[in-house]
Design a protein around this motif. Structure first.
Motif, PDB file in Angstrom:
ATOM      1  N   UNK A  57       0.836  -1.218   0.000  1.00 57.44           N
ATOM      2  CA  UNK A  57       0.000   0.000   0.000  1.00 57.44           C
ATOM      3  C   UNK A  57       0.864   1.260   0.000  1.00 57.44           C
ATOM      4  N   UNK A  58       1.982   1.230   0.745  1.00 57.51           N
ATOM      5  CA  UNK A  58       2.861   2.402   0.789  1.00 57.51           C
ATOM      6  C   UNK A  58       3.568   2.627  -0.544  1.00 57.51           C
ATOM      7  N   UNK A  59       3.951   1.568  -1.205  1.00 57.18           N
ATOM      8  CA  UNK A  59       4.686   1.682  -2.461  1.00 57.18           C
ATOM      9  C   UNK A  59       3.768   1.862  -3.682  1.00 57.18           C
ATOM     10  N   UNK A  60       2.522   1.428  -3.567  1.00 57.92           N
ATOM     11  CA  UNK A  60       1.581   1.500  -4.694  1.00 57.92           C
ATOM     12  C   UNK A  60       0.315   2.245  -4.252  1.00 57.92           C
ATOM     13  N   UNK A  61       0.408   3.563  -4.049  1.00 56.10           N
ATOM     14  CA  UNK A  61      -0.740   4.305  -3.499  1.00 56.10           C
ATOM     15  C   UNK A  61      -1.971   4.331  -4.404  1.00 56.10           C
ATOM     16  N   UNK A  62      -1.814   4.155  -5.713  1.00 59.13           N
ATOM     17  CA  UNK A  62      -2.966   4.179  -6.620  1.00 59.13           C
ATOM     18  C   UNK A  62      -3.651   2.830  -6.730  1.00 59.13           C
ATOM     19  N   UNK A  63      -2.967   1.774  -6.375  1.00 60.68           N
ATOM     20  CA  UNK A  63      -3.531   0.425  -6.495  1.00 60.68           C
ATOM     21  C   UNK A  63      -4.497   0.149  -5.351  1.00 60.68           C
ATOM     22  N   UNK A  64      -5.450  -0.713  -5.604  1.00 65.54           N
ATOM     23  CA  UNK A  64      -6.386  -1.171  -4.567  1.00 65.54           C
ATOM     24  C   UNK A  64      -5.854  -2.497  -4.048  1.00 65.54           C
ATOM     25  N   UNK A  65      -5.584  -2.564  -2.734  1.00 71.87           N
ATOM     26  CA  UNK A  65      -4.956  -3.747  -2.145  1.00 71.87           C
ATOM     27  C   UNK A  65      -5.809  -4.217  -0.979  1.00 71.87           C
ATOM     28  N   UNK A  66      -6.198  -5.493  -1.017  1.00 69.97           N
ATOM     29  CA  UNK A  66      -7.054  -6.078   0.015  1.00 69.97           C
ATOM     30  C   UNK A  66      -6.396  -7.349   0.556  1.00 69.97           C
ATOM     31  N   UNK A  67      -6.404  -7.487   1.853  1.00 70.73           N
ATOM     32  CA  UNK A  67      -5.869  -8.688   2.474  1.00 70.73           C
ATOM     33  C   UNK A  67      -6.967  -9.697   2.742  1.00 70.73           C
ATOM     34  N   UNK A  68      -6.661 -10.967   2.574  1.00 74.12           N
ATOM     35  CA  UNK A  68      -7.582 -12.057   2.881  1.00 74.12           C
ATOM     36  C   UNK A  68      -6.872 -13.000   3.860  1.00 74.12           C
ATOM     37  N   UNK A  69      -6.887 -12.649   5.165  1.00 75.08           N
ATOM     38  CA  UNK A  69      -6.133 -13.418   6.154  1.00 75.08           C
ATOM     39  C   UNK A  69      -6.512 -14.893   6.212  1.00 75.08           C
ATOM     40  N   UNK A  70      -7.770 -15.219   5.994  1.00 73.63           N
ATOM     41  CA  UNK A  70      -8.178 -16.629   6.085  1.00 73.63           C
ATOM     42  C   UNK A  70      -7.535 -17.485   5.002  1.00 73.63           C
ATOM     43  N   UNK A  71      -7.142 -16.853   3.904  1.00 73.64           N
ATOM     44  CA  UNK A  71      -6.520 -17.581   2.801  1.00 73.64           C
ATOM     45  C   UNK A  71      -5.030 -17.274   2.681  1.00 73.64           C
ATOM     46  N   UNK A  72      -4.509 -16.435   3.597  1.00 76.86           N
ATOM     47  CA  UNK A  72      -3.120 -15.995   3.535  1.00 76.86           C
ATOM     48  C   UNK A  72      -2.816 -15.438   2.148  1.00 76.86           C
ATOM     49  N   UNK A  73      -3.694 -14.542   1.686  1.00 78.53           N
ATOM     50  CA  UNK A  73      -3.569 -14.017   0.330  1.00 78.53           C
ATOM     51  C   UNK A  73      -3.794 -12.509   0.319  1.00 78.53           C
TER      52      UNK A  73
END
Length: 191
Positions: free
Chosen positions: A6-22
């Protein structure tokens, strides 16, 4: 890793999926290429170690027993082991002017407890360990014949260990006895 992306790619949409480690990423082709490169550099498997503790009991300088305990631990993670029994201790009884009495019992754990955390660095391992060894003593309590005396020894240490080479963590003399405990550890890289 998600925060770095998120810090390096401020324009990208980044979502974490902890249950899938993804992590899910939506962005430009350049953002996705940079994300792949960052993930390849950051997502490294943690080292796994086989850690063996040897607790030697000496009585008057002569070997009285030895116990080895092994754990498999992942670098950066905590591992715990508890082996032993529960000993009942009568903590009180109640006789409320009737023919019935009620006895209160509390159970305490005796045996071996190991709590450890290890971190790999360069060619070694930083190991934080707490070992507790307890047992019911042969002598009887002066408070009550049914009350056991618990003998307890513990050692806490932070040491650097070279994989495959044993290291003496320490030795403990039990006051009022000829008994001594010597504790040694060896960590071996599994993968």
């Amino acid at each position: 890793m998600q925060t770095d992306l998120r810090n390096m790619l401020p324009r990208a949409k980044i979502y974490g999926m902890p249950s899938q480690h993804a992590i899910s990423i939506w962005g430009t082709a350049e953002d996705l290429a940079l994300a792949r490169k960052m993930i390849a550099e950051l997502d490294r498997a943690k080292k796994v170690y086989h850690v063996t503790y040897t607790i030697k009991e000496l009585d008057g300088g002569k070997a009285a027993g030895s116990q080895s305990v092994s754990l498999v631990a992942v670098s950066g993670e905590r591992a715990q082991l508890k082996e032993g029994t529960k000993v009942p201790i009568v903590t009180g009884s109640l006789d409320s002017e009737s023919s019935k009495s009620s006895t209160q019992v509390q159970y305490i754990d005796v045996g071996t407890n190991i709590d450890m955390t290890l971190d790999s660095f360069q060619d070694g391992v930083r190991l934080k360990t707490k070992i507790e060894e307890s047992a019911v003593a042969d002598e009887k309590s002066v408070v009550g014949a049914q009350d056991p005396i618990i003998r307890q020894t513990w050692l806490e240490a932070i040491v650097s260990v070279t994989p495959g080479k044993p290291l003496a963590l320490g030795a403990v003399d039990l006051p009022g006895t000829n008994k001594r405990f010597e504790i040694e550890v060896v960590a071996e890289l599994v993968k």
